[in-house]
Design an enzyme around this catalytic site. Structure first.
Site, PDB file in Angstrom:
ATOM      1  N   ASN A  43       0.835  -1.190   0.000  1.00  0.00           N
ATOM      2  CA  ASN A  43       0.000   0.000   0.000  1.00  0.00           C
ATOM      3  C   ASN A  43       0.875   1.247   0.000  1.00  0.00           C
ATOM      4  OD1 ASN A  43       0.567  -0.794   2.765  1.00  0.00           O
ATOM      5  ND2 ASN A  43      -1.008   0.618   3.480  1.00  0.00           N
ATOM      6  N   ILE A  44       0.359   2.279  -0.655  1.00  0.00           N
ATOM      7  CA  ILE A  44       1.059   3.560  -0.782  1.00  0.00           C
ATOM      8  C   ILE A  44       0.040   4.644  -0.462  1.00  0.00           C
ATOM      9  CG2 ILE A  44       2.336   5.100  -2.317  1.00  0.00           C
ATOM     10  CD1 ILE A  44       2.862   2.514  -4.051  1.00  0.00           C
ATOM     11  N   CYS A  54      -3.892   0.640  -2.806  1.00  0.00           N
ATOM     12  CA  CYS A  54      -3.920  -0.546  -1.954  1.00  0.00           C
ATOM     13  C   CYS A  54      -2.836  -1.508  -2.432  1.00  0.00           C
ATOM     14  CB  CYS A  54      -5.277  -1.232  -2.038  1.00  0.00           C
ATOM     15  SG  CYS A  54      -6.635  -0.295  -1.323  1.00  0.00           S
ATOM     16  N   GLU A  56      -3.115  -4.668  -3.043  1.00  0.00           N
ATOM     17  CA  GLU A  56      -3.612  -5.540  -4.103  1.00  0.00           C
ATOM     18  C   GLU A  56      -3.575  -4.844  -5.460  1.00  0.00           C
ATOM     19  OE1 GLU A  56      -5.917  -6.448  -0.268  1.00  0.00           O
ATOM     20  OE2 GLU A  56      -5.096  -4.685  -1.273  1.00  0.00           O
ATOM     21  N   CYS A  87     -10.101  -4.887   0.513  1.00  0.00           N
ATOM     22  CA  CYS A  87     -11.249  -3.988   0.617  1.00  0.00           C
ATOM     23  C   CYS A  87     -12.215  -4.283  -0.533  1.00  0.00           C
ATOM     24  CB  CYS A  87     -10.790  -2.527   0.592  1.00  0.00           C
ATOM     25  SG  CYS A  87     -10.207  -1.942  -1.021  1.00  0.00           S
ATOM     26  N   CYS A  90     -10.818  -3.505  -3.981  1.00  0.00           N
ATOM     27  CA  CYS A  90      -9.795  -4.461  -4.416  1.00  0.00           C
ATOM     28  C   CYS A  90     -10.394  -5.822  -4.753  1.00  0.00           C
ATOM     29  CB  CYS A  90      -8.689  -4.587  -3.374  1.00  0.00           C
ATOM     30  SG  CYS A  90      -7.580  -3.160  -3.455  1.00  0.00           S
TER      31      CYS A  90
END
Length: 133
Positions: A43-44, A54, A56, A87, A90
């Site tokens: 995640n960024i 995310c 993913e 989430c 995702c």
């Protein structure tokens, strides 16, 4: 399963590189793709929350950039004891590149992993097969 151990290691290695200064909730994801390669992403976060990535989504982008086309298995790791599941957004992103029977392993690394299928995580989903090509 050796594949799961390799995916776990890849997800944890990239999770250590996550950029999560706001939530302090680092997540890693590793995909086994149809080309037999593992693609990972973390995640960024961003100060303007909606523009972050995310883990993913980052892993899917790495897969596409690396030449993979389909997800055959995915492993998501995060902190704590509760399984860190993708989430909703995702889950839909994974749906674009995976069959409904694909295994999704969600793991809060201090607890036990949750092993489910994409269909269990995203029942009655809308996928690319509903749109003309």
């Amino acid at each position: 399963m050796p594949t799961d151990q390799a995916l776990f290691k890849a997800a944890e290695a990239v999770r250590a590189k996550a950029y999560a200064p706001y939530s302090k909730f680092a997540v890693g994801a590793a995909i086994m793709a149809d080309d037999g390669k593992i693609y990972a992403g973390c995640n960024i976060e961003n100060a303007a929350y909606p523009v972050g990535n995310c883990a993913e989504a980052s892993a899917i982008a790495a897969m596409i950039a690396g030449g993979g086309k389909r997800i055959t298995r995915i492993y998501v790791t995060g902190p704590g004891t509760t399984p860190v599941t993708p989430c909703g957004a995702c889950r839909q992103r994974i749906r674009e590149f995976a069959d409904l029977n694909v295994t999704v392993i969600s793991h809060g690394v201090e607890g036990e992993p949750l092993i489910s299928t994409l269909e269990q995580l995203l029942p009655y989903s809308f996928g690319p097969e509903f749109l003309p090509r």
